[in-house]
Design a protein around this motif. Structure first.
Motif, mmCIF file in Angstrom:
data_model
loop_
_atom_site.group_PDB
_atom_site.id
_atom_site.type_symbol
_atom_site.label_atom_id
_atom_site.label_comp_id
_atom_site.label_asym_id
_atom_site.label_seq_id
_atom_site.Cartn_x
_atom_site.Cartn_y
_atom_site.Cartn_z
ATOM 1 N N GLN A 52 -1.802 5.038 -1.173
ATOM 2 C CA GLN A 52 -1.437 4.975 -2.585
ATOM 3 C C GLN A 52 -2.414 5.767 -3.436
ATOM 4 O O GLN A 52 -2.026 6.407 -4.409
ATOM 5 C CB GLN A 52 -1.358 3.530 -3.055
ATOM 6 C CG GLN A 52 -0.692 3.423 -4.411
ATOM 7 C CD GLN A 52 -0.381 2.016 -4.803
ATOM 8 O OE1 GLN A 52 -1.131 1.111 -4.474
ATOM 9 N NE2 GLN A 52 0.719 1.830 -5.505
ATOM 10 N N HIS A 92 0.821 -1.221 0.000
ATOM 11 C CA HIS A 92 0.000 0.000 0.000
ATOM 12 C C HIS A 92 0.849 1.262 0.000
ATOM 13 O O HIS A 92 0.330 2.353 -0.112
ATOM 14 C CB HIS A 92 -0.947 -0.013 1.212
ATOM 15 C CG HIS A 92 -0.243 0.059 2.521
ATOM 16 N ND1 HIS A 92 0.381 -1.034 3.084
ATOM 17 C CD2 HIS A 92 -0.044 1.087 3.364
ATOM 18 C CE1 HIS A 92 0.925 -0.675 4.229
ATOM 19 N NE2 HIS A 92 0.686 0.604 4.417
ATOM 20 N N ARG A 93 2.173 1.120 0.133
ATOM 21 C CA ARG A 93 3.067 2.279 0.139
ATOM 22 C C ARG A 93 3.951 2.348 -1.108
ATOM 23 O O ARG A 93 4.829 3.192 -1.206
ATOM 24 C CB ARG A 93 3.970 2.248 1.373
ATOM 25 C CG ARG A 93 3.240 2.389 2.686
ATOM 26 C CD ARG A 93 2.570 3.719 2.872
ATOM 27 N NE ARG A 93 3.530 4.799 2.720
ATOM 28 C CZ ARG A 93 3.201 6.042 2.406
ATOM 29 N NH1 ARG A 93 1.950 6.366 2.225
ATOM 30 N NH2 ARG A 93 4.117 6.977 2.289
#
Length: 64
Positions: free
Chosen positions: A40, A7-8
């Protein structure tokens, strides 16, 4: 071992956006802004907003 947080991860549109800035090389301001985004989706939104603004400023096709 390196742990990857999916998610990063930096979205591809970020690199397109950086390629349109300045001389097309690394842009520290954009890279730091990616680290400050909470998700994101926020990264994509930031990059899309700045890419559109840069294209409008330069025009879709520009000559060097």
């Amino acid at each position: 071992m390196i742990e990857i947080a999916p998610h990063r991860t930096v979205p591809a549109i970020h690199f397109i956006n950086m390629g349109v800035s300045g001389n097309g090389g690394y842009n520290a301001k954009d890279a730091l802004a990616m680290g400050r985004q909470p998700s994101q989706k926020a990264m994509v939104d930031y990059s899309k907003k700045h890419l559109i603004a840069r294209l409008k400023k330069r025009g879709f096709f520009w000559l060097y």
